[in-house]
Design a protein around this motif. Structure first.
Motif, PDB file in Angstrom:
ATOM      1  N   LEU A 114       7.230  76.266   9.699  1.00 10.52           N
ATOM      2  CA  LEU A 114       7.025  74.827   9.798  1.00 10.52           C
ATOM      3  C   LEU A 114       7.325  74.135   8.483  1.00 10.52           C
ATOM      4  CD1 LEU A 114       3.827  74.615  12.033  1.00 10.52           C
ATOM      5  CD2 LEU A 114       6.131  73.903  12.624  1.00 10.52           C
ATOM      6  N   SER A 115       6.934  74.753   7.365  1.00  6.65           N
ATOM      7  CA  SER A 115       7.186  74.067   6.100  1.00  6.65           C
ATOM      8  C   SER A 115       8.668  74.137   5.737  1.00  6.65           C
ATOM      9  CB  SER A 115       6.303  74.619   4.987  1.00  6.65           C
ATOM     10  OG  SER A 115       6.554  75.980   4.797  1.00  6.65           O
ATOM     11  N   HIS A 116       9.312  75.224   6.127  1.00 11.52           N
ATOM     12  CA  HIS A 116      10.760  75.303   5.964  1.00 11.52           C
ATOM     13  C   HIS A 116      11.439  74.207   6.780  1.00 11.52           C
ATOM     14  CE1 HIS A 116      14.811  77.201   6.907  1.00 11.52           C
ATOM     15  NE2 HIS A 116      14.834  77.066   5.597  1.00 11.52           N
ATOM     16  N   GLY A 117      10.965  74.028   7.998  1.00 12.60           N
ATOM     17  CA  GLY A 117      11.489  72.976   8.857  1.00 12.60           C
ATOM     18  C   GLY A 117      11.258  71.597   8.254  1.00 12.60           C
ATOM     19  N   ASP A 118      10.143  71.447   7.600  1.00  7.66           N
ATOM     20  CA  ASP A 118       9.793  70.197   6.943  1.00  7.66           C
ATOM     21  C   ASP A 118      10.865  69.807   5.927  1.00  7.66           C
ATOM     22  OD1 ASP A 118       7.860  68.270   7.089  1.00  7.66           O
ATOM     23  OD2 ASP A 118       6.805  68.962   5.294  1.00  7.66           O
ATOM     24  N   GLN A 119      11.231  70.762   5.089  1.00  8.24           N
ATOM     25  CA  GLN A 119      12.278  70.515   4.089  1.00  8.24           C
ATOM     26  C   GLN A 119      13.591  70.120   4.747  1.00  8.24           C
ATOM     27  OE1 GLN A 119      11.900  74.477   2.240  1.00  8.24           O
ATOM     28  NE2 GLN A 119      11.526  73.387   0.314  1.00  8.24           N
ATOM     29  N   LYS A 120      13.935  70.887   5.789  1.00  2.00           N
ATOM     30  CA  LYS A 120      15.177  70.599   6.514  1.00  2.00           C
ATOM     31  C   LYS A 120      15.159  69.174   7.052  1.00  2.00           C
ATOM     32  CE  LYS A 120      18.061  74.123   7.687  1.00  2.00           C
ATOM     33  NZ  LYS A 120      17.630  74.982   6.608  1.00  2.00           N
ATOM     34  N   LEU A 121      14.052  68.800   7.608  1.00  2.00           N
ATOM     35  CA  LEU A 121      13.944  67.469   8.213  1.00  2.00           C
ATOM     36  C   LEU A 121      14.086  66.382   7.149  1.00  2.00           C
ATOM     37  CD1 LEU A 121      13.555  65.735  10.632  1.00  2.00           C
ATOM     38  CD2 LEU A 121      11.124  66.272  10.646  1.00  2.00           C
ATOM     39  N   GLU A 122      13.501  66.599   5.990  1.00  2.00           N
ATOM     40  CA  GLU A 122      13.652  65.620   4.890  1.00  2.00           C
ATOM     41  C   GLU A 122      15.123  65.461   4.518  1.00  2.00           C
ATOM     42  OE1 GLU A 122      11.529  63.591   3.816  1.00  2.00           O
ATOM     43  OE2 GLU A 122       9.796  64.465   4.850  1.00  2.00           O
ATOM     44  N   ARG A 123      15.821  66.582   4.419  1.00  2.00           N
ATOM     45  CA  ARG A 123      17.240  66.534   4.081  1.00  2.00           C
ATOM     46  C   ARG A 123      18.030  65.782   5.148  1.00  2.00           C
ATOM     47  NH1 ARG A 123      18.826  72.220   3.310  1.00  2.00           N
ATOM     48  NH2 ARG A 123      16.651  72.266   2.611  1.00  2.00           N
ATOM     49  N   MET A 124      17.668  66.012   6.399  1.00  2.00           N
ATOM     50  CA  MET A 124      18.354  65.318   7.487  1.00  2.00           C
ATOM     51  C   MET A 124      18.121  63.811   7.403  1.00  2.00           C
ATOM     52  SD  MET A 124      17.442  68.033  10.490  1.00  2.00           S
ATOM     53  CE  MET A 124      17.926  67.077  11.902  1.00  2.00           C
ATOM     54  N   LEU A 125      16.902  63.441   7.085  1.00  2.00           N
ATOM     55  CA  LEU A 125      16.598  62.009   6.975  1.00  2.00           C
ATOM     56  C   LEU A 125      17.422  61.386   5.851  1.00  2.00           C
ATOM     57  CD1 LEU A 125      12.737  62.140   7.548  1.00  2.00           C
ATOM     58  CD2 LEU A 125      14.321  60.693   8.816  1.00  2.00           C
ATOM     59  N   ARG A 126      17.543  62.105   4.738  1.00  2.00           N
ATOM     60  CA  ARG A 126      18.344  61.591   3.633  1.00  2.00           C
ATOM     61  C   ARG A 126      19.811  61.450   4.035  1.00  2.00           C
ATOM     62  NH1 ARG A 126      17.710  65.627  -0.111  1.00  2.00           N
ATOM     63  NH2 ARG A 126      15.616  66.211   0.600  1.00  2.00           N
ATOM     64  N   LEU A 127      20.336  62.491   4.705  1.00  2.00           N
ATOM     65  CA  LEU A 127      21.733  62.453   5.136  1.00  2.00           C
ATOM     66  C   LEU A 127      21.992  61.299   6.103  1.00  2.00           C
ATOM     67  CD1 LEU A 127      22.435  66.253   5.621  1.00  2.00           C
ATOM     68  CD2 LEU A 127      23.728  64.731   4.132  1.00  2.00           C
ATOM     69  N   ALA A 128      21.070  61.131   7.051  1.00  2.00           N
ATOM     70  CA  ALA A 128      21.249  60.090   8.056  1.00  2.00           C
ATOM     71  C   ALA A 128      21.143  58.713   7.422  1.00  2.00           C
ATOM     72  CB  ALA A 128      20.216  60.252   9.162  1.00  2.00           C
ATOM     73  N   ASP A 129      20.346  58.620   6.386  1.00  2.00           N
ATOM     74  CA  ASP A 129      20.155  57.343   5.703  1.00  2.00           C
ATOM     75  C   ASP A 129      21.407  56.979   4.911  1.00  2.00           C
ATOM     76  OD1 ASP A 129      18.660  55.170   5.340  1.00  2.00           O
ATOM     77  OD2 ASP A 129      17.347  55.998   3.781  1.00  2.00           O
ATOM     78  N   VAL A 130      21.928  57.948   4.176  1.00  2.00           N
ATOM     79  CA  VAL A 130      23.136  57.741   3.370  1.00  2.00           C
ATOM     80  C   VAL A 130      24.292  57.225   4.230  1.00  2.00           C
ATOM     81  CG1 VAL A 130      24.976  59.040   2.213  1.00  2.00           C
ATOM     82  CG2 VAL A 130      22.604  59.283   1.450  1.00  2.00           C
TER      83      VAL A 130
END
Lengths: 163, 163
Positions: A114-130
DNA sequence: TGCTTAGTTCAATAAAAAATGAACTCGATG
DNA sequence: CATCGAGTTCATTTTTTATTGAACTAAGCA
């Protein structure tokens, strides 16, 4: 009427089989190996402490499986062992410790993922935002997913407390 | 600047990869195949509905995996599909439906095992009782186990309601 | 200090699970 | 009403995971 340790009634044999079956199925729910369930199932219905070679012969598993399975069960607190004066062998017995087993599952298998997934999700949010579109449908999905993830994450400590 | 559907920015490609990774890991927690996670991960970050052959070429998986994976995801309510006028192909898109996926896991994987275990435990109690010693240590263990099982069983509906 | 053997380790093997792809179904189309 | 091809099925193959067992470590004993 000799009281040999090898002697078992039909009922005891059946009970052993049922128990082994039960715990094989149980541990597989938590992604543990069959052999771990077999060992625990045997110890669970065996009153006196038993040696590893006995486990090997009763269950018909290898030395390696028995050693590794017992090590895991000990680490879970599901099995304890002690030695006997003038006997090099260790004697193992079951400890009814359901919460330890389940807690181990959460902490070793679920939480890291779950915490690994958490990091992944943060990265996805950054990518989608950019990408520019701060309010694209994808961004909305990611934010909804994040809510779910936090929900799930917050559930675990509550579950562990309940155990 | 031609607007071919194959065109993707670097960011979009990264987002796709992260999403695929994320959901592969997620579905594996629930014992589903990698390919199911890959498909959902792709659809999750794809705005427009996509055809099966597109999924196959983007993810590099086989027709069989794609078909079976999509069928499962549809049965979970995690993916919907519709057809387009004058086009035989189906168009698939993601539905953010975390609770359906988790509910499916409980109902298809956990509950059957638990109720099967329930029957096994009843049989064990009967066998241990017949042994004569109604208050043997083994009997005590079995009764404690039964308490745990009922506890676990009662947790499931509560969890499902919480979702 | 050397021998025996209980327990561990881990590379090789076996078993289980997932992915593949060719044969198939079946509905749309000319 | 024959053909095309999208989607399904499932026996085979591949990949992954668990088990085995031989080599190893080390503890107790003579």
């Amino acid at each position: 009427m000799p009281e040999l340790i090898e002697q078992e009634s039909v009922d005891e044999k059946q009970l052993l089989e049922e128990s082994v079956d039960y715990f094989v199925s149980f541990v597989q729910m938590f992604g543990l190996q069959k052999s771990v369930g077999q060992i625990y199932g045997m110890l669970f219905v065996t009153e006196e402490p038993v040696t590893m070679d006995r486990i090997i012969s009763v269950l018909g598993i290898s030395k390696g499986s028995a050693s590794q399975g017992l090590a895991l069960l000990k680490s879970l607190g599901a099995v304890t062992s002690h030695s006997i004066e003038g006997d090099r062998r260790e004697y193992f017995e079951a400890d009814l410790n359901v919460s330890r087993i389940v807690t181990h599952f959460f902490e070793e298998r679920l939480t890291p993922r779950l915490s690994h997934g958490d990091q992944k999700l943060e990265r996805m949010l950054r990518l989608a935002d950019v990408e520019g579109k701060g309010s694209s449908p994808i961004m909305g999905r990611l934010q909804a997913l994040k809510k779910w993830q936090n929900r799930g994450l917050s559930l675990i400590p509550r579950l562990l407390k309940w155990l």
